[in-house]
Design a protein around this motif. Structure first.
Motif, PDB file in Angstrom:
ATOM      1  N   SER A  62       2.346  40.312 -10.374  1.00  0.00           N
ATOM      2  CA  SER A  62       3.692  40.876 -10.477  1.00  0.00           C
ATOM      3  C   SER A  62       3.715  42.359 -10.137  1.00  0.00           C
ATOM      4  O   SER A  62       4.772  42.937  -9.897  1.00  0.00           O
ATOM      5  N   SER A  63       2.524  42.982 -10.108  1.00  0.00           N
ATOM      6  CA  SER A  63       2.421  44.416  -9.858  1.00  0.00           C
ATOM      7  C   SER A  63       1.026  44.714  -9.341  1.00  0.00           C
ATOM      8  O   SER A  63       0.084  43.931  -9.540  1.00  0.00           O
ATOM      9  N   LEU A  64       0.869  45.855  -8.673  1.00  0.00           N
ATOM     10  CA  LEU A  64      -0.445  46.274  -8.178  1.00  0.00           C
ATOM     11  C   LEU A  64      -1.155  47.167  -9.183  1.00  0.00           C
ATOM     12  O   LEU A  64      -2.126  47.850  -8.851  1.00  0.00           O
ATOM     13  N   ARG A  65      -0.676  47.162 -10.423  1.00  0.00           N
ATOM     14  CA  ARG A  65      -1.335  47.907 -11.499  1.00  0.00           C
ATOM     15  C   ARG A  65      -2.731  47.349 -11.739  1.00  0.00           C
ATOM     16  O   ARG A  65      -3.007  46.165 -11.521  1.00  0.00           O
ATOM     17  N   LEU A  66      -3.604  48.211 -12.231  1.00  0.00           N
ATOM     18  CA  LEU A  66      -4.973  47.803 -12.494  1.00  0.00           C
ATOM     19  C   LEU A  66      -5.044  46.652 -13.489  1.00  0.00           C
ATOM     20  O   LEU A  66      -5.830  45.712 -13.305  1.00  0.00           O
ATOM     21  N   ASP A  67      -4.238  46.683 -14.549  1.00  0.00           N
ATOM     22  CA  ASP A  67      -4.322  45.617 -15.543  1.00  0.00           C
ATOM     23  C   ASP A  67      -3.933  44.266 -14.955  1.00  0.00           C
ATOM     24  O   ASP A  67      -4.485  43.224 -15.340  1.00  0.00           O
ATOM     25  N   CYS A  68      -3.006  44.255 -13.994  1.00  0.00           N
ATOM     26  CA  CYS A  68      -2.625  42.999 -13.351  1.00  0.00           C
ATOM     27  C   CYS A  68      -3.769  42.435 -12.511  1.00  0.00           C
ATOM     28  O   CYS A  68      -4.022  41.228 -12.510  1.00  0.00           O
TER      29      CYS A  68
ATOM     30  N   ASP B 198      -6.984  53.920 -17.263  1.00  0.00           N
ATOM     31  CA  ASP B 198      -5.549  53.948 -16.998  1.00  0.00           C
ATOM     32  C   ASP B 198      -5.107  52.575 -16.499  1.00  0.00           C
ATOM     33  O   ASP B 198      -5.250  52.245 -15.319  1.00  0.00           O
ATOM     34  N   ALA B 199      -4.540  51.758 -17.396  1.00  0.00           N
ATOM     35  CA  ALA B 199      -4.129  50.405 -17.032  1.00  0.00           C
ATOM     36  C   ALA B 199      -3.024  50.394 -15.989  1.00  0.00           C
ATOM     37  O   ALA B 199      -2.863  49.423 -15.249  1.00  0.00           O
TER      38      ALA B 199
END
Length: 258
Positions: free
Chosen positions: A180-186, A217-218
């Protein structure tokens, strides 16, 4: 991969490396002396490349013994010298042993370290069936060649140079997924097959490395080519990012190092 995205604070070790790198630039420019570093990991290579860009120094080469090497030496050359791989002080050693014996990268590195060789004197260690090729600085190569006849309980022969086709540094498998996102946690949740909350726990606990340094940093946004690893799950590279869907989700292709 733009390393400046990752560097927020330099450690004392980073500052020492950059100071030595600047000295090497000066020696090449002002004294016409070729200077070489020790073996550098991926993070250190990016640091010295940024330093070269900042200083406007172009007569350098990073080389580790093979074109695809991961650990490399920085060579700084006078303007009139061509930065060529054959000028680097790198000595490959080929270790041979019975095909039925199973030895790993960890076995060889442990043996080298037991000889009190510093990690920066050792380059890549390529392990195949019955054969390993490792790269050293000259003094470390002399010690390894003279002292090693066994790796653990396995007898090995040692020969200077690259004998035969070098084993692959690593193998990768391409995989796909939707986030759903290119964030690290995803990304961590995707590759580890865990919930996003669990992925955030991994990140907060310091189990995730991004560009060869711990990232807590998630919300950090990844880009194509970024490399990250999760302790206990392995190392990954983001290969492709698809066009966002109408719902804003991304189809990804990533590789896992095996």
């Amino acid at each position: 991969m733009d390393f400046r995205r990752f560097v927020q604070e330099l450690s004392q070790e980073d500052r020492i490396l950059l100071s030595r790198t600047e000295d090497a630039f000066a020696a090449a420019n002002e004294k016409c002396i070729i200077k070489f570093s020790a073996f550098l990991d991926g993070r250190q290579q990016m640091l010295v490349q940024q330093a070269a860009l900042k200083a406007g120094f172009e007569s350098f080469l990073l080389f580790g013994g093979l074109p695809e090497s991961e650990r490399k030496i920085l060579g700084c050359f006078p303007y009139y010298e061509d930065p060529e791989p054959n000028k680097f002080p790198i000595v490959p050693l080929t270790f041979t042993y019975r095909m039925v014996d199973s030895l790993t990268h960890r076995d060889f590195l442990g043996c080298f370290m037991a000889l009190n060789l510093k990690r920066e004197t050792i380059g890549d260690i390529l392990v195949g069936e019955g054969r390993c090729i490792a790269f050293f600085l000259p003094q470390a190569a002399e010690i390894a060649e003279a002292e090693i006849s066994k790796i653990g309980r396995v007898g090995v022969g040692v020969q200077k140079g690259i004998v035969g086709e070098p084993p692959a540094l690593y193998h990768t498998q391409n995989k796909e997924g939707i986030v759903s996102s290119l964030r690290l946690d995803c990304l961590v949740a995707l590759v580890c097959r865990v919930s996003r909350e669990k992925a955030q726990q991994f990140i907060r606990s310091g189990l995730v490395m991004l560009c060869w340094q711990v990232c807590t940093d998630a919300a950090f946004t990844l880009e194509k080519g970024d490399i990250f690893s999760i302790r206990g799950f392995g190392k990954f590279r983001l290969e492709q990012i698809g066009v966002p869907t109408k719902k804003g989700r991304f189809h990804l292709i990533y590789s896992q190092y095996v």
